[in-house]
Structure formats: C-alpha cells, structure tokens
Motif scaffolding. Sequence first.
Motif, PDB file in Angstrom:
ATOM      1  N   THR A 266     -15.952  22.189 105.088  1.00 42.25           N
ATOM      2  CA  THR A 266     -17.398  22.468 105.088  1.00 42.25           C
ATOM      3  C   THR A 266     -17.816  23.405 103.969  1.00 42.25           C
ATOM      4  O   THR A 266     -17.157  24.420 103.714  1.00 42.25           O
ATOM      5  CB  THR A 266     -17.795  23.076 106.453  1.00 42.25           C
ATOM      6  N   TRP A 267     -18.930  23.044 103.322  1.00 47.65           N
ATOM      7  CA  TRP A 267     -19.559  23.895 102.309  1.00 47.65           C
ATOM      8  C   TRP A 267     -20.654  24.703 102.987  1.00 47.65           C
ATOM      9  O   TRP A 267     -21.635  24.142 103.472  1.00 47.65           O
ATOM     10  CB  TRP A 267     -20.148  23.016 101.195  1.00 47.65           C
ATOM     11  N   VAL A 268     -20.492  26.016 103.025  1.00 42.83           N
ATOM     12  CA  VAL A 268     -21.489  26.902 103.632  1.00 42.83           C
ATOM     13  C   VAL A 268     -22.352  27.478 102.514  1.00 42.83           C
ATOM     14  O   VAL A 268     -21.832  28.057 101.553  1.00 42.83           O
ATOM     15  CB  VAL A 268     -20.815  28.032 104.435  1.00 42.83           C
ATOM     16  N   ALA A 269     -23.664  27.303 102.630  1.00 42.09           N
ATOM     17  CA  ALA A 269     -24.562  27.719 101.551  1.00 42.09           C
ATOM     18  C   ALA A 269     -25.940  28.022 102.114  1.00 42.09           C
ATOM     19  O   ALA A 269     -26.240  27.723 103.280  1.00 42.09           O
ATOM     20  CB  ALA A 269     -24.649  26.616 100.496  1.00 42.09           C
ATOM     21  N   SER A 270     -26.786  28.607 101.274  1.00 46.38           N
ATOM     22  CA  SER A 270     -28.189  28.782 101.659  1.00 46.38           C
ATOM     23  C   SER A 270     -28.906  27.435 101.524  1.00 46.38           C
ATOM     24  O   SER A 270     -28.411  26.516 100.845  1.00 46.38           O
ATOM     25  CB  SER A 270     -28.856  29.816 100.762  1.00 46.38           C
ATOM     26  N   LEU A 271     -30.086  27.331 102.102  1.00 46.70           N
ATOM     27  CA  LEU A 271     -30.827  26.070 101.963  1.00 46.70           C
ATOM     28  C   LEU A 271     -31.238  25.828 100.513  1.00 46.70           C
ATOM     29  O   LEU A 271     -31.280  24.685 100.060  1.00 46.70           O
ATOM     30  CB  LEU A 271     -32.058  26.072 102.875  1.00 46.70           C
ATOM     31  N   GLY A 272     -31.554  26.897  99.781  1.00 44.19           N
ATOM     32  CA  GLY A 272     -31.907  26.731  98.369  1.00 44.19           C
ATOM     33  C   GLY A 272     -30.748  26.146  97.566  1.00 44.19           C
ATOM     34  O   GLY A 272     -30.943  25.276  96.717  1.00 44.19           O
ATOM     35  N   GLU A 273     -29.539  26.626  97.853  1.00 46.47           N
ATOM     36  CA  GLU A 273     -28.361  26.087  97.154  1.00 46.47           C
ATOM     37  C   GLU A 273     -28.121  24.635  97.538  1.00 46.47           C
ATOM     38  O   GLU A 273     -27.774  23.800  96.695  1.00 46.47           O
ATOM     39  CB  GLU A 273     -27.133  26.946  97.491  1.00 46.47           C
ATOM     40  N   ILE A 274     -28.312  24.334  98.822  1.00 47.11           N
ATOM     41  CA  ILE A 274     -28.126  22.954  99.278  1.00 47.11           C
ATOM     42  C   ILE A 274     -29.169  22.040  98.629  1.00 47.11           C
ATOM     43  O   ILE A 274     -28.856  20.943  98.153  1.00 47.11           O
ATOM     44  CB  ILE A 274     -28.188  22.895 100.821  1.00 47.11           C
ATOM     45  N   ALA A 275     -30.412  22.500  98.571  1.00 47.26           N
ATOM     46  CA  ALA A 275     -31.473  21.682  97.969  1.00 47.26           C
ATOM     47  C   ALA A 275     -31.202  21.452  96.478  1.00 47.26           C
ATOM     48  O   ALA A 275     -31.410  20.337  95.968  1.00 47.26           O
ATOM     49  CB  ALA A 275     -32.829  22.355  98.163  1.00 47.26           C
ATOM     50  N   THR A 276     -30.745  22.475  95.783  1.00 44.77           N
ATOM     51  CA  THR A 276     -30.446  22.328  94.354  1.00 44.77           C
ATOM     52  C   THR A 276     -29.335  21.300  94.146  1.00 44.77           C
ATOM     53  O   THR A 276     -29.401  20.456  93.247  1.00 44.77           O
ATOM     54  CB  THR A 276     -30.032  23.691  93.762  1.00 44.77           C
ATOM     55  N   HIS A 277     -28.323  21.359  95.008  1.00 43.91           N
ATOM     56  CA  HIS A 277     -27.236  20.383  94.913  1.00 43.91           C
ATOM     57  C   HIS A 277     -27.751  18.966  95.169  1.00 43.91           C
ATOM     58  O   HIS A 277     -27.451  18.031  94.420  1.00 43.91           O
ATOM     59  CB  HIS A 277     -26.116  20.725  95.900  1.00 43.91           C
ATOM     60  N   VAL A 278     -28.526  18.814  96.251  1.00 44.53           N
ATOM     61  CA  VAL A 278     -29.014  17.470  96.606  1.00 44.53           C
ATOM     62  C   VAL A 278     -29.899  16.925  95.483  1.00 44.53           C
ATOM     63  O   VAL A 278     -29.809  15.739  95.126  1.00 44.53           O
ATOM     64  CB  VAL A 278     -29.758  17.506  97.957  1.00 44.53           C
ATOM     65  N   ARG A 279     -30.743  17.785  94.892  1.00 41.22           N
ATOM     66  CA  ARG A 279     -31.589  17.317  93.800  1.00 41.22           C
ATOM     67  C   ARG A 279     -30.743  16.794  92.638  1.00 41.22           C
ATOM     68  O   ARG A 279     -31.093  15.798  91.986  1.00 41.22           O
ATOM     69  CB  ARG A 279     -32.508  18.462  93.345  1.00 41.22           C
ATOM     70  N   SER A 280     -29.590  17.436  92.398  1.00 41.88           N
ATOM     71  CA  SER A 280     -28.730  17.026  91.273  1.00 41.88           C
ATOM     72  C   SER A 280     -28.135  15.636  91.491  1.00 41.88           C
ATOM     73  O   SER A 280     -27.693  14.993  90.541  1.00 41.88           O
ATOM     74  CB  SER A 280     -27.610  18.047  91.061  1.00 41.88           C
ATOM     75  N   LEU A 281     -28.130  15.159  92.733  1.00 41.51           N
ATOM     76  CA  LEU A 281     -27.560  13.841  93.027  1.00 41.51           C
ATOM     77  C   LEU A 281     -28.511  12.707  92.667  1.00 41.51           C
ATOM     78  O   LEU A 281     -28.112  11.543  92.632  1.00 41.51           O
ATOM     79  CB  LEU A 281     -27.212  13.738  94.526  1.00 41.51           C
ATOM     80  N   ARG A 282     -29.786  13.038  92.424  1.00 39.12           N
ATOM     81  CA  ARG A 282     -30.791  12.039  92.061  1.00 39.12           C
ATOM     82  C   ARG A 282     -30.833  10.879  93.064  1.00 39.12           C
ATOM     83  O   ARG A 282     -30.790   9.696  92.700  1.00 39.12           O
ATOM     84  CB  ARG A 282     -30.543  11.497  90.649  1.00 39.12           C
ATOM     85  N   LEU A 283     -30.894  11.231  94.334  1.00 38.79           N
ATOM     86  CA  LEU A 283     -30.975  10.209  95.376  1.00 38.79           C
ATOM     87  C   LEU A 283     -32.305   9.463  95.266  1.00 38.79           C
ATOM     88  O   LEU A 283     -33.328  10.066  94.916  1.00 38.79           O
ATOM     89  CB  LEU A 283     -30.893  10.855  96.765  1.00 38.79           C
ATOM     90  N   PRO A 284     -32.322   8.169  95.575  1.00 38.98           N
ATOM     91  CA  PRO A 284     -33.601   7.453  95.595  1.00 38.98           C
ATOM     92  C   PRO A 284     -34.463   7.969  96.748  1.00 38.98           C
ATOM     93  O   PRO A 284     -33.974   8.122  97.861  1.00 38.98           O
ATOM     94  CB  PRO A 284     -33.188   5.994  95.834  1.00 38.98           C
TER      95      PRO A 284
END
Length: 299
Positions: A266-284
């Motif tokens: 498990t990756w434990v992070a803040s929501l801001g860190e999680i959102a930044t990561h998810v944005r980098s994935l360029r999901l449709p």
Amino acid sequence: MTGSGPLMRPAEPVTWPEGREMAAAFTFDVDAESVALVADPSSASRMSVMTHQAYGPLTGVPRLLRMLDRVGVRSTFFVPGYTAVRHPGIVRDIVAAGHEIAHHGWLHEPLAGVGPEEEAAILDRGLATLEDVAGVRPVGYRAPMWELTWASPGLLADRGFLYDSSLMDADRPYELPAGEGRSLVEIPIHWGLDDWEQYCFVPGLSESTPIETPAKATESWRAEYDAMREDGGCFVLTGHPFLSGRPGRAAALERLIRDIVADRHTWVASLGEIATHVRSLRLPPRSVTRPDPAEWSAG
Ligand SMILES: [Zn+2]
C-alpha cells in the motif's frame, strides 16, 4: 432507452507508485463549531455544545498531529473557512506540521438545493479565508456532508482546483469531467469510512447511537481496507478531530494506521499527492450523469 446523456461506465484501473497495489489516505474534516451553527444558529447559545465542537481544534488536532508525526504520515485536513477564523493558530500548526489544507466550505453549508451563484460565493469566501489565515491556496475540495451539486465540478475547475473527494460511485480515483474540456480528479469516499456514524452524539444535532467502541469502529474500517487491495482501490478514511481526537479513539486509529503503513502493498499519501499521481496517468474522463426524467417517467 430515451436517456440523452452519455452512459456511465466503471472507473478505469489505476496503477500506483512504487509497484504498490493500492493507496490509502487518512483525512480529517475540522468541522468544529461550523457544523453545529449551520444546522441551527441558536447552537451558539449552547455553551456545552460549542465546547464539544471546539474540542476538535483545541485538543483533538494537537493530539492527532502528534500521532501523525509518530507514524510518519502526511494527512489532508479539510477546513471550513469559519474554523480558520475562529481557530487560526491550530490551522497554521497543521500547515507547519507539513500536512495539506483543503477546502470544506465557509460554514460547512450543505449544498442540496443551493444555486450556483450562492455556491460560488461560498467557495470564494472559503478560499479567501484559507489564503488569509493559513497562507495556502488549496487544490483539494470536499463538499460539506459530501453533498456535491451538478454545478460543483465546473465551479471548482473555474477556481483551479485539482481534485474533489465527495462522490461515491467507485473504489478508485477517476477523472471527472468539469466542462469546457476540463476535469477534476475525483477521489471517492463512503459513509462507512467516516467516524461520524460511529461516534457522533450531540443532543438535538446528531444522535448516532450507540456510540461505538474504538475497537468496533476500527474493525469495520479494517474490513474495508483488507478487501480493497484486490481491486487496486484507494482507501480514504475520514475522521473529525472532535470525535477521533479523543484519547481512546486516537489510540485505536494509530494502531490501524501503523498496520497500514507497514503493509508493503500500500502507498500511503495525502489526497493531494494521490490526485497529482492520478492526474499524471492521463486517464480518460468518465462521465457521471444526472438522471433525466425522460428516462424514468411513464409514457
Ligand atoms: Zn465536514
């Protein structure tokens, strides 16, 4: 089928950093007095109720900050603007401890039935206050009572927000369309992962009974956590410092967090860190559409 909106589909799989299989975030909503005042302004005349709510910033947040420091976790604190005005010192302490401050309304206004102009004014007042008191321009938003409106995504995108954490239709984050080709990262939550339903008892305002034991509350949260890895989900726990900041509850929460931090999956992070990561994935982007009366009405 007569529906005109795009059909909704499940959220895309998310790959997590460092080869981890899921993510976890421990978040706190510093509602304090605001949640009681917006429900009933005459609550201000109830001295004991005001102290019950003030326990959050006065006693709960300092204890939780010490606990988060011990376990080495960076958290996200959602702060209504009025909380920042009434308790500026503790909001600055949260920032100084390295945690993320995010937006949670001005006076914790429930947004059901609120029009876009009024919602925009609430967003702007909260933003201005957090910038003034804490010196931060938050990138994250959580609607009070998780009550997002269909106008919220666009209003948040207009103000440069990166993410929201108020919706409930998935186990993992996704890109939520916000109009004009924009999107927000949505990090879903659920009532079952909120301490309010477990612990909150305020006569005349919120009467969850029985008040659960910390053992029972954390057992329920742990069951969700344990089953979430299979789907590569994002476990988001929501606590309130006036509730989970109490000694026995904070101790049980610390045990749960320690176990999750020790889980190599498990990756434990803040929501801001999680959102930044998810944005980098360029999901449709995936649409969340409003039901159209034409879809359900007869004839
Ligand atoms: Zn709240």
